[in-house]
Scaffold this motif. Structure first.
Motif, PDB file in Angstrom:
ATOM      1  N   GLN A 169       7.117   2.244   4.132  1.00  0.00           N
ATOM      2  CA  GLN A 169       7.750   1.185   3.952  1.00  0.00           C
ATOM      3  C   GLN A 169       7.862   0.937   2.269  1.00  0.00           C
ATOM      4  O   GLN A 169       7.905  -0.236   1.738  1.00  0.00           O
ATOM      5  CB  GLN A 169       7.018   0.047   4.425  1.00  0.00           C
ATOM      6  N   SER A 170       7.635   1.955   1.502  1.00  0.00           N
ATOM      7  CA  SER A 170       7.717   1.896   0.130  1.00  0.00           C
ATOM      8  C   SER A 170       8.793   1.293  -0.445  1.00  0.00           C
ATOM      9  O   SER A 170       9.976   1.581   0.057  1.00  0.00           O
ATOM     10  CB  SER A 170       7.501   3.378  -0.589  1.00  0.00           C
ATOM     11  N   ALA A 171       8.679   0.492  -1.481  1.00  0.00           N
ATOM     12  CA  ALA A 171       9.877  -0.127  -2.023  1.00  0.00           C
ATOM     13  C   ALA A 171      10.006   0.199  -3.552  1.00  0.00           C
ATOM     14  O   ALA A 171      10.840  -0.358  -4.308  1.00  0.00           O
ATOM     15  CB  ALA A 171      10.036  -1.745  -1.820  1.00  0.00           C
ATOM     16  N   LEU A 172       9.472   1.241  -3.956  1.00  0.00           N
ATOM     17  CA  LEU A 172       9.365   1.571  -5.381  1.00  0.00           C
ATOM     18  C   LEU A 172      10.756   1.903  -5.695  1.00  0.00           C
ATOM     19  O   LEU A 172      11.270   1.515  -6.862  1.00  0.00           O
ATOM     20  CB  LEU A 172       8.524   3.077  -5.530  1.00  0.00           C
ATOM     21  N   PHE A 173      11.637   2.858  -5.378  1.00  0.00           N
ATOM     22  CA  PHE A 173      12.721   3.521  -5.947  1.00  0.00           C
ATOM     23  C   PHE A 173      14.093   2.353  -5.505  1.00  0.00           C
ATOM     24  O   PHE A 173      14.844   2.257  -6.117  1.00  0.00           O
ATOM     25  CB  PHE A 173      12.883   4.905  -5.563  1.00  0.00           C
ATOM     26  N   ASP A 174      13.771   1.433  -4.463  1.00  0.00           N
ATOM     27  CA  ASP A 174      14.631   0.369  -4.221  1.00  0.00           C
ATOM     28  C   ASP A 174      14.586  -0.687  -5.288  1.00  0.00           C
ATOM     29  O   ASP A 174      15.492  -1.030  -5.766  1.00  0.00           O
ATOM     30  CB  ASP A 174      14.318  -0.187  -2.885  1.00  0.00           C
ATOM     31  N   ALA A 175      13.467  -0.870  -5.925  1.00  0.00           N
ATOM     32  CA  ALA A 175      13.052  -1.655  -7.118  1.00  0.00           C
ATOM     33  C   ALA A 175      14.016  -0.991  -8.316  1.00  0.00           C
ATOM     34  O   ALA A 175      14.419  -1.633  -9.140  1.00  0.00           O
ATOM     35  CB  ALA A 175      11.635  -1.998  -7.276  1.00  0.00           C
ATOM     36  N   CYS A 176      14.006   0.328  -8.354  1.00  0.00           N
ATOM     37  CA  CYS A 176      14.466   0.852  -9.547  1.00  0.00           C
ATOM     38  C   CYS A 176      15.836   0.864  -9.589  1.00  0.00           C
ATOM     39  O   CYS A 176      16.599   0.368 -10.579  1.00  0.00           O
ATOM     40  CB  CYS A 176      14.223   2.526  -9.764  1.00  0.00           C
ATOM     41  N   ILE A 177      16.365   0.833  -8.348  1.00  0.00           N
ATOM     42  CA  ILE A 177      18.043   0.516  -8.169  1.00  0.00           C
ATOM     43  C   ILE A 177      18.437  -1.049  -8.789  1.00  0.00           C
ATOM     44  O   ILE A 177      19.511  -1.158  -9.250  1.00  0.00           O
ATOM     45  CB  ILE A 177      18.613   0.731  -6.614  1.00  0.00           C
ATOM     46  N   LEU A 178      17.499  -2.021  -8.138  1.00  0.00           N
ATOM     47  CA  LEU A 178      17.720  -3.169  -8.700  1.00  0.00           C
ATOM     48  C   LEU A 178      17.549  -3.572 -10.083  1.00  0.00           C
ATOM     49  O   LEU A 178      18.348  -4.181 -10.837  1.00  0.00           O
ATOM     50  CB  LEU A 178      16.427  -4.221  -7.739  1.00  0.00           C
ATOM     51  N   ALA A 179      16.700  -2.839 -10.846  1.00  0.00           N
ATOM     52  CA  ALA A 179      16.158  -2.961 -11.951  1.00  0.00           C
ATOM     53  C   ALA A 179      17.472  -2.383 -12.881  1.00  0.00           C
ATOM     54  O   ALA A 179      18.042  -2.992 -13.939  1.00  0.00           O
ATOM     55  CB  ALA A 179      15.055  -2.129 -12.586  1.00  0.00           C
ATOM     56  N   LYS A 180      18.195  -1.241 -12.313  1.00  0.00           N
ATOM     57  CA  LYS A 180      19.331  -0.842 -12.978  1.00  0.00           C
ATOM     58  C   LYS A 180      20.568  -1.842 -13.012  1.00  0.00           C
ATOM     59  O   LYS A 180      21.365  -2.063 -13.830  1.00  0.00           O
ATOM     60  CB  LYS A 180      19.691   0.479 -12.514  1.00  0.00           C
ATOM     61  N   ARG A 235       0.868  -0.952   0.057  1.00  0.00           N
ATOM     62  CA  ARG A 235       0.055   0.093  -0.074  1.00  0.00           C
ATOM     63  C   ARG A 235       1.099   1.309  -0.091  1.00  0.00           C
ATOM     64  O   ARG A 235       0.479   2.235  -0.641  1.00  0.00           O
ATOM     65  CB  ARG A 235      -0.960   0.014   1.059  1.00  0.00           C
ATOM     66  N   ASP A 236       2.050   1.149   0.769  1.00  0.00           N
ATOM     67  CA  ASP A 236       2.823   2.188   0.680  1.00  0.00           C
ATOM     68  C   ASP A 236       3.442   2.616  -0.687  1.00  0.00           C
ATOM     69  O   ASP A 236       3.670   3.748  -0.989  1.00  0.00           O
ATOM     70  CB  ASP A 236       3.696   2.183   2.000  1.00  0.00           C
ATOM     71  N   THR A 237       3.940   1.441  -1.310  1.00  0.00           N
ATOM     72  CA  THR A 237       4.585   1.485  -2.554  1.00  0.00           C
ATOM     73  C   THR A 237       3.399   2.062  -3.510  1.00  0.00           C
ATOM     74  O   THR A 237       3.941   2.886  -4.343  1.00  0.00           O
ATOM     75  CB  THR A 237       4.837   0.308  -2.706  1.00  0.00           C
ATOM     76  N   CYS A 238       2.101   1.625  -3.325  1.00  0.00           N
ATOM     77  CA  CYS A 238       1.096   2.271  -4.289  1.00  0.00           C
ATOM     78  C   CYS A 238       1.066   3.716  -3.934  1.00  0.00           C
ATOM     79  O   CYS A 238       0.859   4.179  -5.315  1.00  0.00           O
ATOM     80  CB  CYS A 238      -0.140   1.538  -4.046  1.00  0.00           C
ATOM     81  N   ALA A 239       1.008   4.116  -3.065  1.00  0.00           N
ATOM     82  CA  ALA A 239       0.827   5.534  -2.594  1.00  0.00           C
ATOM     83  C   ALA A 239       2.073   6.369  -3.282  1.00  0.00           C
ATOM     84  O   ALA A 239       1.645   7.319  -3.759  1.00  0.00           O
ATOM     85  CB  ALA A 239       0.748   5.722  -1.266  1.00  0.00           C
ATOM     86  N   GLU A 240       3.271   5.780  -3.005  1.00  0.00           N
ATOM     87  CA  GLU A 240       4.371   6.434  -3.679  1.00  0.00           C
ATOM     88  C   GLU A 240       4.356   6.659  -5.219  1.00  0.00           C
ATOM     89  O   GLU A 240       4.457   7.576  -5.906  1.00  0.00           O
ATOM     90  CB  GLU A 240       5.593   5.853  -3.175  1.00  0.00           C
ATOM     91  N   ALA A 241       3.885   5.447  -5.590  1.00  0.00           N
ATOM     92  CA  ALA A 241       3.698   5.356  -7.302  1.00  0.00           C
ATOM     93  C   ALA A 241       2.780   6.134  -7.829  1.00  0.00           C
ATOM     94  O   ALA A 241       2.813   6.877  -8.878  1.00  0.00           O
ATOM     95  CB  ALA A 241       3.689   3.985  -7.688  1.00  0.00           C
ATOM     96  N   ASP A 242       1.629   6.431  -7.201  1.00  0.00           N
ATOM     97  CA  ASP A 242       0.444   7.270  -7.593  1.00  0.00           C
ATOM     98  C   ASP A 242       1.031   8.715  -7.368  1.00  0.00           C
ATOM     99  O   ASP A 242       0.476   9.419  -8.402  1.00  0.00           O
ATOM    100  CB  ASP A 242      -0.735   7.134  -6.730  1.00  0.00           C
ATOM    101  N   ARG A 243       1.696   8.979  -6.432  1.00  0.00           N
ATOM    102  CA  ARG A 243       2.123  10.422  -6.370  1.00  0.00           C
ATOM    103  C   ARG A 243       2.965  10.638  -7.425  1.00  0.00           C
ATOM    104  O   ARG A 243       3.083  11.844  -8.193  1.00  0.00           O
ATOM    105  CB  ARG A 243       2.880  10.709  -4.849  1.00  0.00           C
ATOM    106  N   PHE A 244       4.004   9.807  -7.711  1.00  0.00           N
ATOM    107  CA  PHE A 244       5.061   9.920  -8.726  1.00  0.00           C
ATOM    108  C   PHE A 244       4.474  10.275 -10.019  1.00  0.00           C
ATOM    109  O   PHE A 244       4.814  11.026 -11.058  1.00  0.00           O
ATOM    110  CB  PHE A 244       6.023   8.606  -8.771  1.00  0.00           C
TER     111      PHE A 244
END
Length: 671
Positions: free
Chosen positions: A588-599, A541-550
């Motif tokens: 607890q958002s994991a959005l940009f941690d996932a971006c680091i992993l993807a890179k 849910r926290d990751t969704c909230a950050e993605a929605d804002r972005f």
């Protein structure tokens, strides 16, 4: 008042007839549709089965009450009323037959098995009610013989259902599977007689799994698949109640499965799970035995004899409509019994119990059940849905209703409700996916300790890649985070790589399927992941909230933006700093941690898909072996789940902690 009394009496008569015919209709519906639920995951179909299952008992009990009341009200000397009372007494045992239910469903859910005491009480009550109805009409009844015969058949069917529920309850199932008590060698006597030197005791070392490098060339035929599945079902059915097995059983199963190709292994697992389903949800366990065959023969004989005796009976005095209803009930009962016998003969249990396949009957039966049969027959005899449900993080954010619509109308909870009611996105199980999972699990089974491989959730896969030195940078994304965060990180990273890399690598598609499937389990079936996901839903849910804002800040119209463009926008965000250092621990958002992993993954070029697919298999295996067997068993009645197949396959390969290190007693050296 007289008119009202006649109207009430007329309503009572048609009410009884309607209830009886409705009860029969529900039995027909259940016997044909109930087996489909083990290979169908459609929510609306499951709702239909649930309503029919509950309605069958409710309607039969209601009809019993109507018959008892009609008997009480209609007990007069009028000949027409007496004839009606006689026919009602004959109808009562049909309701016992209906309450016994078809062989194809005794329990809708596992909880129904635990209610066997309620069914036993209801059995005793309804037997008393049927006996009372029969007693009321006995002095003048012309239907004594067929009524008694139907009473015998109906009682047997209802007793079968009650016993099936009792045997499938987890407490009774566990008691029935416990091995006999074993005191072992007489230690005190051996030591006193100095037959054993305690200094020379040698513990049996942990046995290593047999080599699984050699695969048999010939594919298993259908009969061998069922035979092997029944053997391993008999050996490992204690899995359902968390029993422990010996290393000898582990070695036997791992040697068999390790020497087979993926297709054969999954065919055996599929048939084995079908036996588990039959034991928990149908009458198979009590029908497929000598006593079951005997009582089934008595039941069918009673019903057919009742039909014959009614045919030759002088029906003068009975209403024509009541005679037609009675014939409908009799023919319906006979038809249901013969359908049940046909299913019994064509079942996997019959094939597994037949000693030889040389007979023409067995060859024809196997041909009928084989995968080479026409498509319609294959659908009839499929053992699971082969659906892999999908849930995608980016899809859920890009198709979300705009806030300027949702907030004023208060539609945010409504949107979630509509999302739950929408048809779930599915991918079909493929042999390529099965082979990936099987080969990875077999590779883990052939090396390393069981405890280490079962505890790994991505680390083992990274450490055993050809390019281990480069993969070291990926380790923190599996070893330094909890399972729920790791799953979300790898899901988003997989999605980012998938949409920005159009390579033809076969692991690209399988990685995407497993990624979306694991997120589906965490979000839509959290009970399957409760032992490993932790705060996974909060983090989601926290990751969704950050993605929605972005996306609100960077994309004007999300409905017209492709996922590829959205992924590129995300990957363009600078990620030189650790998100935790910038944001703290509030979210607890994991959005940009996932971006680091993807890179990091993109640096591996096309090789990344082998790495990603192996990590996803390990994440799937970690969740599968830690999910409670009860939850796996529950899914068997809802179309089946890939995670359940992986769970049982891991056990068969020895990748489980439910095995003793030793079998037998301590080895001793004798002087």
């Amino acid at each position: 008042m007289e008119i009202l009394a006649k109207a009430k009496n007329l309503w009572m008569k048609f009410n009884v007839r309607g209830a009886i015919l409705t009860s029969l209709s529900l039995q027909v519906l259940l016997i044909f549709l109930a087996p489909i639920r083990k290979r169908c995951s459609n929510k609306w179909f499951m709702m239909l089965i649930w309503l029919a299952y509950l309605g069958a008992d409710l309607v039969a009990n209601y009809a019993f009450g109507l018959i008892s009341r009609a008997q009480f009200i209609g007990s007069t000397s009028d000949s027409e009323a007496d004839a009606y009372g006689d026919i009602l007494a004959f109808w009562a045992p049909f309701l016992l037959l209906h309450l016994g239910g078809p062989d194809t469903i005794t329990a809708f859910a596992l909880e129904d098995n635990e209610l066997w005491r309620r069914h036993l009480l209801n059995l005793l009550f309804q037997l008393g009610a049927a006996g009372y109805v029969f007693y009321q009409s006995f002095p003048s009844s012309e239907l004594v013989v067929p009524t008694i015969l139907m009473f015998i058949g109906g009682t047997i069917k209802y007793v079968e259902r009650t016993i099936a529920l009792y045997l499938a309850s987890f407490s009774k199932l566990r008691d029935s599977l416990l091995p006999p008590a074993d005191a072992g060698p007489n230690y005190a006597k051996l030591v006193a007689e100095e037959y054993v030197s305690t200094k020379m005791l040698a513990m049996v070392p942990e046995s290593k799994l047999p080599s699984t490098d050699v695969e048999l060339e010939n594919s298993l035929d259908d009969r061998t698949v069922i035979k092997e599945a029944f053997f391993y079902f008999t050996t490992f059915k204690g899995l359902l109640v968390n029993l422990i097995f010996s290393f000898r059983e582990r070695n036997d199963s791992s040697q068999f499965f390790g020497s087979r190709p993926a297709k054969d292994a999954f065919r055996v697992i599929e048939a084995e799970l079908n036996f588990f389903y039959d034991v928990l949800y149908t009458k198979a366990a009590i029908v497929h035995c000598l006593a079951g065959y005997l009582f089934r023969a008595i039941s069918i004989g009673s019903i057919v004899s009742a039909f014959a005796s009614f045919c030759v009976l002088n029906k003068h005095g009975f209403h024509e409509f009541d005679i037609q209803i009675t014939y409908t009930l009799l023919l319906g009962a006979i038809g249901l019994e013969f359908v049940a016998v046909g299913r019994l003969i064509c079942s996997d249990w019959t094939i597994a119990n037949v000693a030889t396949s040389e007979s023409i009957f067995i060859r024809l039966l196997l041909k009928f059940k084989s995968e080479s049969s026409p498509f319609a027959l294959h659908i009839i005899h499929a053992r699971w849905s082969k659906f892999i449900f999908q849930y995608n993080f980016l899809d859920s954010r890009l198709t979300k209703w705009p806030k300027w619509i949702a907030k004023p109308l208060g539609l945010i909870p409504l949107e979630e409700l509509i999302d739950d009611l929408k048809p779930r996105r599915v991918e079909q199980y493929s042999e390529e996916l099965g082979e990936l999972i099987f080969e990875e699990l077999k590779r883990k089974a052939s090396c390393g300790s069981t405890n280490e491989t079962c505890a790994s959730r991505g680390k083992w896969a990274l450490e055993h890649t050809e390019n281990w030195e480069k993969c070291k940078k990926l380790l923190p994304f599996v070893s330094d985070v909890d399972y729920g965060k790791s799953l979300l990180l790898w899901h988003i990273a997989t999605e980012l790589c998938y949409n920005t890399d159009k390579s033809e690598n076969p692991h690209r598609k399988t990685s995407k399927i497993l990624s979306d499937y694991m997120l589906h389990l965490m979000i839509k079936q959290p009970s399957m992941m409760s032992a490993v996901a932790g705060i996974g839903q909060i983090r989601f849910r926290d990751t969704c909230a950050e993605a929605d804002r972005f996306f609100d800040e960077n994309i004007f119209d999300k409905s017209k933006t492709s996922k590829t463009n959205a992924c590129r926008i995300l990957l363009n965000v600078p990620t030189a700093l650790n998100p935790a250092l910038v944001k703290g621990d509030r979210s607890q958002s994991a959005l940009f941690d996932a971006c680091i992993l993807a890179k990091e993954l993109r640096k591996f070029q096309d090789e990344k898909w082998e790495i990603v697919s192996e990590v996803w298999v390990e994440l799937l295996a970690y969740a599968a072996i830690r999910c409670q067997p009860y939850m796996h068993a529950q899914q068997l009645s809802e179309g089946g789940e890939l995670i359940t197949f992986v769970w049982l396959l891991m056990v068969q390969l020895g990748l489980s902690e439910q095995f003793h290190i030793q079998d037998g007693h301590v080895t001793a050296t004798v002087h």
